[in-house]
Design an enzyme around this catalytic site. Structure first.
Site, PDB file in Angstrom:
ATOM      1  CB  ALA A  65      -0.884  -0.009   1.236  1.00  0.00           C
ATOM      2  N   GLY A 108       0.453  -4.910   0.952  1.00  0.00           N
ATOM      3  CA  GLY A 108      -0.813  -4.917   0.217  1.00  0.00           C
ATOM      4  C   GLY A 108      -0.673  -5.530  -1.175  1.00  0.00           C
ATOM      5  CD  GLU A 111      -2.638  -7.451   3.156  1.00  0.00           C
ATOM      6  OE1 GLU A 111      -2.418  -6.250   2.874  1.00  0.00           O
ATOM      7  OE2 GLU A 111      -3.143  -7.805   4.229  1.00  0.00           O
ATOM      8  CD  GLU A 131       1.654  -5.479   5.584  1.00  0.00           C
ATOM      9  OE1 GLU A 131       2.521  -6.377   5.754  1.00  0.00           O
ATOM     10  OE2 GLU A 131       0.820  -5.515   4.662  1.00  0.00           O
TER      11      GLU A 131
HETATM   12  C1  HXC Z   1       5.033   4.446  -1.197  1.00  0.00           C
HETATM   13  C2  HXC Z   1       6.913   3.493  -2.082  1.00  0.00           C
HETATM   14  C3  HXC Z   1       6.564   2.237  -1.551  1.00  0.00           C
HETATM   15  C4  HXC Z   1       5.363   2.140  -0.812  1.00  0.00           C
HETATM   16  C5  HXC Z   1       8.428   2.047  -2.593  1.00  0.00           C
HETATM   17  N1  HXC Z   1       8.065   3.318  -2.711  1.00  0.00           N
HETATM   18  N2  HXC Z   1       7.532   1.359  -1.882  1.00  0.00           N
HETATM   19  N3  HXC Z   1       6.140   4.579  -1.903  1.00  0.00           N
HETATM   20  N4  HXC Z   1       4.632   3.273  -0.660  1.00  0.00           N
HETATM   21  N5  HXC Z   1       4.921   1.013  -0.307  1.00  0.00           N
HETATM   22  C6  HXC Z   1       8.774   4.391  -3.402  1.00  0.00           C
HETATM   23  C7  HXC Z   1      10.000   4.837  -2.628  1.00  0.00           C
HETATM   24  O1  HXC Z   1       9.648   5.742  -1.619  1.00  0.00           O
HETATM   25  C8  HXC Z   1      10.828   5.475  -3.719  1.00  0.00           C
HETATM   26  O2  HXC Z   1      10.314   6.756  -3.997  1.00  0.00           O
HETATM   27  C9  HXC Z   1      10.523   4.603  -4.929  1.00  0.00           C
HETATM   28  O3  HXC Z   1       9.302   3.917  -4.646  1.00  0.00           O
HETATM   29  C10 HXC Z   1      11.598   3.550  -5.177  1.00  0.00           C
HETATM   30  O4  HXC Z   1      11.793   2.841  -3.962  1.00  0.00           O
HETATM   31  P1  HXC Z   1      13.231   2.647  -3.291  1.00  0.00           P
HETATM   32  O5  HXC Z   1      12.986   2.371  -1.845  1.00  0.00           O
HETATM   33  O6  HXC Z   1      14.160   3.755  -3.654  1.00  0.00           O
HETATM   34  O7  HXC Z   1      13.733   1.320  -4.046  1.00  0.00           O
HETATM   35  P2  HXC Z   1      14.710   0.186  -3.502  1.00  0.00           P
HETATM   36  O8  HXC Z   1      15.883   0.800  -2.787  1.00  0.00           O
HETATM   37  O9  HXC Z   1      14.959  -0.715  -4.673  1.00  0.00           O
HETATM   38  O10 HXC Z   1      13.873  -0.594  -2.387  1.00  0.00           O
HETATM   39  C11 HXC Z   1      12.729  -1.316  -2.752  1.00  0.00           C
HETATM   40  C12 HXC Z   1      11.896  -1.719  -1.503  1.00  0.00           C
HETATM   41  C13 HXC Z   1      11.587  -0.451  -0.673  1.00  0.00           C
HETATM   42  C14 HXC Z   1      12.704  -2.713  -0.674  1.00  0.00           C
HETATM   43  C15 HXC Z   1      10.640  -2.393  -2.021  1.00  0.00           C
HETATM   44  O11 HXC Z   1      11.087   0.560  -1.537  1.00  0.00           O
HETATM   45  C16 HXC Z   1      10.582  -0.695   0.405  1.00  0.00           C
HETATM   46  O12 HXC Z   1      10.943  -1.249   1.464  1.00  0.00           O
HETATM   47  N6  HXC Z   1       9.352  -0.243   0.195  1.00  0.00           N
HETATM   48  C17 HXC Z   1       8.279  -0.322   1.182  1.00  0.00           C
HETATM   49  C18 HXC Z   1       7.777  -1.734   1.306  1.00  0.00           C
HETATM   50  C19 HXC Z   1       6.693  -1.849   2.377  1.00  0.00           C
HETATM   51  O13 HXC Z   1       6.955  -1.551   3.552  1.00  0.00           O
HETATM   52  N7  HXC Z   1       5.501  -2.281   1.975  1.00  0.00           N
HETATM   53  C20 HXC Z   1       4.386  -2.400   2.864  1.00  0.00           C
HETATM   54  C21 HXC Z   1       3.595  -1.155   2.872  1.00  0.00           C
HETATM   55  S1  HXC Z   1       2.309  -1.237   4.050  1.00  0.00           S
HETATM   56  P3  HXC Z   1      11.265   8.063  -4.042  1.00  0.00           P
HETATM   57  O14 HXC Z   1      10.299   9.178  -4.247  1.00  0.00           O
HETATM   58  O15 HXC Z   1      12.028   8.091  -2.765  1.00  0.00           O
HETATM   59  O16 HXC Z   1      12.153   7.805  -5.235  1.00  0.00           O
HETATM   60  C22 HXC Z   1       1.113  -2.137   3.369  1.00  0.00           C
HETATM   61  C23 HXC Z   1      -0.097  -2.273   4.247  1.00  0.00           C
HETATM   62  C24 HXC Z   1      -1.209  -2.971   3.603  1.00  0.00           C
HETATM   63  O17 HXC Z   1       1.187  -2.650   2.306  1.00  0.00           O
HETATM   64  C25 HXC Z   1      -2.368  -2.912   4.503  1.00  0.00           C
HETATM   65  C26 HXC Z   1      -3.680  -2.987   3.835  1.00  0.00           C
HETATM   66  C27 HXC Z   1      -3.821  -2.403   2.543  1.00  0.00           C
END
Ligand code: HXC
Length: 257
Positions: A65, A108, A111, A131
């Site tokens: 998400a 998400g 999911e 998460e």
């Molecule tokens: C918003 C995101 C994002 C996310 C990545 N980006 N994941 N933005 N929400 N979930 C954005 C980053 O901020 C970044 O933007 C760009 O995408 C590229 O990501 P990087 O981090 O620079 O890439 P990398 O170093 O290759 O790392 C990849 C990654 C990391 C390991 C996937 O991005 C990451 O850990 N992302 C978050 C993963 C996460 O926690 N997902 C769960 C979310 S909570 P900028 O602008 O900085 O370039 C969830 C809850 C669901 O899903 C609940 C119900 C719906």
């Protein structure tokens, strides 16, 4: 509707949805989910479409998400705004949906993939429910679906540590149906979809509905449900055609009747 966050195509009798927010690794924001629901509803209503494939980019199916959209939400915003209400609509689709996953499939995103009927992944796929690292837990069915796919021990491991699982471990664990090379991913998913779409649509839909019953009910209730739908299939023209074609050693021509 013109879509901003997804790309829609049809390939024969298959609907193809490509998640398309490359700047955010296909992070799922509310706008994307609304578009996805709309696209799926359109495919569902189109009698020529028999199956849908959802895919992302080579780098990410979806990295979860959209954290930036969620970060400042208050409880009241989330409650009054019915946050997540549209997220599980995909699990209500009646026609089959295949997730073709490459790269990150997180939170998400996982999911969403688990709400599809099955997942075909590339060798580069990485799965996690991270998460917990953000001070939350999965909220779109992850705590319920993941243990059903891979068992409690591994689901607890993944949900409580937030660690990533590679494609080989995901296949061994039963999360995904097939693993293929990244170049073959879309072709493999589209071929599976085309095969499904070549069968009788109402029979395919009943088979999907019946398998999903297994998740919701007891063995005896589920088996009764199966028997009722199985017997009803003898009222279809497609059952007659399918069996007659076998006897006559020819390809069946299903008419969805
Ligand atoms: C918003 C995101 C994002 C996310 C990545 N980006 N994941 N933005 N929400 N979930 C954005 C980053 O901020 C970044 O933007 C760009 O995408 C590229 O990501 P990087 O981090 O620079 O890439 P990398 O170093 O290759 O790392 C990849 C990654 C990391 C390991 C996937 O991005 C990451 O850990 N992302 C978050 C993963 C996460 O926690 N997902 C769960 C979310 S909570 P900028 O602008 O900085 O370039 C969830 C809850 C669901 O899903 C609940 C119900 C719906």
């Amino acid at each position: 509707m013109a879509y901003q966050n997804i790309i829609i195509e049809t390939r024969g009798h298959t609907g193809l949805v490509t998640l398309n927010r490359p700047q955010a690794l296909n992070a799922l924001n509310e706008a994307l989910i609304a578009e996805l629901n709309e696209a799926l509803a359109a495919f569902e209503a189109d009698p020529l479409i028999g199956c849908t494939v959802i895919t992302g980019s080579e780098k990410a199916f979806a990295a979860g998400a959209d954290v930036k959209e969620m970060a400042q939400k208050t409880y009241v915003d989330a409650y009054l705004g019915k946050f997540l209400e549209g997220w599980t609509r995909i699990s209500e689709t009646r026609k089959p949906v295949i997730a073709a996953v490459s790269g990150f499939c997180l939170g998400g995103g996982l999911e969403l993939a688990m709400m599809c009927d099955f997942i075909i992944a590339s060798e580069t796929a990485r799965f996690a429910l991270p998460e917990i690292t953000l001070g939350i837990m999965p909220g779109a069915g992850g705590t319920q679906r993941l243990p059903r796919f891979i068992g409690k021990a591994k689901a607890m491991d993944l949900i409580l540590t937030g660690r990533m699982m590679d494609a080989a471990e995901a296949e061994r664990s039963g999360l995904i149906a097939r693993v293929v090379s990244p170049e073959k991913l879309l072709d493999e998913a589209l071929a599976a979809a085309a095969r499904i779409a070549s069968f009788s649509q109402p029979i395919v839909m009943m088979a999907k509905e019946t398998v999903n019953r297994a998740e919701e009910t007891t063995l005896s209730e589920g088996s009764r449900f199966e028997r009722r739908l199985f017997l009803s299939m003898f009222a279809t023209a497609d059952q007659k055609e399918g069996m007659q074609a076998f006897i006559e050693k020819r390809k069946p021509s299903f008419r969805n009747q």
